[in-house]
Scaffold this motif. Structure first.
Motif: not given
Length: 333
Positions: A128-155
């Motif tokens: 799961i980690i490999g499929a969702t964390h790779t296949g893109m640039s580092t900059d793209e992944f960090i942007a993706l992570s920040r986007s998730w952190l900005a809109k997601s909340v703890h359950p």
């Protein structure tokens, strides 16, 4: 006394009453730590290694402090936050991968089958980690992570994950830096995911964040330069992998280390095996009301062998329930 003088005196005393608590807090670098054994041991250690001419003095260049992240600097229940991110990514990417409907562990994520997901174990999680964390640039992944952190909340708390950090540990990081320490994160979490938020929430810059990492390669595509993340695990920064990372990247043995689980045991042992005065600390999750209470039997952040080692080695074990007046930044003392 004239009425105006009496009124001025009253105002002065009222202002003093308001300001004194603020001054006291400003003078206290660890306001969320109660006056207990853990705080005393931290303050005594820092005083010993920073007092010039003292027998335990350590030059600034050698004041290296390393911290685990999950369960040490922020919460890790009900599941590692990065895993929750990866599972959300599986759901987001699923339309592009119709085969996932029949492939485990992706099928388990899409169907919410927690039993099948648990049975997939570490191998399944790495898929799961490999499929969702790779296949893109580092900059793209960090942007993706920040986007998730900005809109997601703890359950449970319904707070952003970056607010689920431990206020006492953030204070400790700042306290150490003021006293000439260089603070590093050494975690089993994926390094780029942590670099997406570590500087903002902990004050730890990207170059001082060490974690699990994938292979990568430089790419020049029509003049557009990037570092591409490849689906090949390069280093698992957990357990014995932590001292290896410290030796490879930092090049100095830490004099202080903090963790919370058996995955941090070797990092703590490596720190304590050096010469001179040293400090090893464990965050013990004992607060079922404000956070969670778990240790030896937990599937997330198990603290068993490291707890035994702490008792045998007289390490500092922080009783979260008893020694922290506040757990999260959004709480009030």
């Amino acid at each position: 006394m004239r009425p105006s003088s009496a009124l001025n005196n009253l105002r002065w005393w009222f202002t003093l009453l308001l300001v004194l608590p603020l001054l006291a807090q400003a003078q206290d670098p660890l306001p969320s730590w109660k006056d207990g054994p853990s705080r005393k041991s931290i303050e005594a250690f820092v005083a010993a290694v920073t007092t010039e001419g003292g027998k335990d003095f350590v030059p600034e260049a050698e004041r290296i402090a390393v911290f685990d992240n999950d369960g040490t600097l922020w919460s890790e229940q009900p599941m590692y936050f990065e895993v929750l991110f990866a599972m959300d990514e599986v759901r987001r990417l699923a339309p592009q991968h119709p085969e996932w409907k029949e492939q485990q562990p992706f099928k388990a994520v899409l169907e919410g089958d927690h039993k099948a997901l648990a049975e997939s174990g570490t191998e399944g999680m790495m898929k799961i980690i490999g499929a969702t964390h790779t296949g893109m640039s580092t900059d793209e992944f960090i942007a993706l992570s920040r986007s998730w952190l900005a809109k997601s909340v703890h359950p449970r708390s319904q707070k952003p994950y970056t607010e689920m950090i431990f206020q006492p540990m953030r204070e400790l990081l700042a306290f150490l830096r003021v006293n000439g320490f260089k603070t590093y994160i050494v975690s089993g979490g994926e390094v780029a995911f942590m670099r997406a938020f570590a500087e903002e929430v902990y004050g730890v810059p990207p170059e001082q964040v060490i974690g699990t990492n994938f292979a990568s390669q430089f790419q020049d595509k029509d003049g557009k330069l990037s570092i591409q993340r490849l689906p090949k695990l390069l280093h698992n920064d957990d357990g014995p992998g932590k001292p290896v990372s410290i030796d490879t990247i930092i090049g100095r043995r830490p004099i202080l280390a903090f963790g919370n689980s058996d995955g941090d045991l070797q990092m703590l042992q490596w720190t304590m095996a050096g010469e001179g005065k040293r400090f090893a600390g464990l965050v013990h999750h004992t607060d079922a009301t404000r956070e969670w209470a778990y240790d030896r039997e937990s599937k997330i952040g198990r603290l068993d062998k490291a707890l035994d080692a702490a008792k045998a080695g007289n390490w500092t074990v922080v009783d979260m329930a008893g020694e922290w007046s506040r757990v999260y930044p959004f709480e009030h003392n």
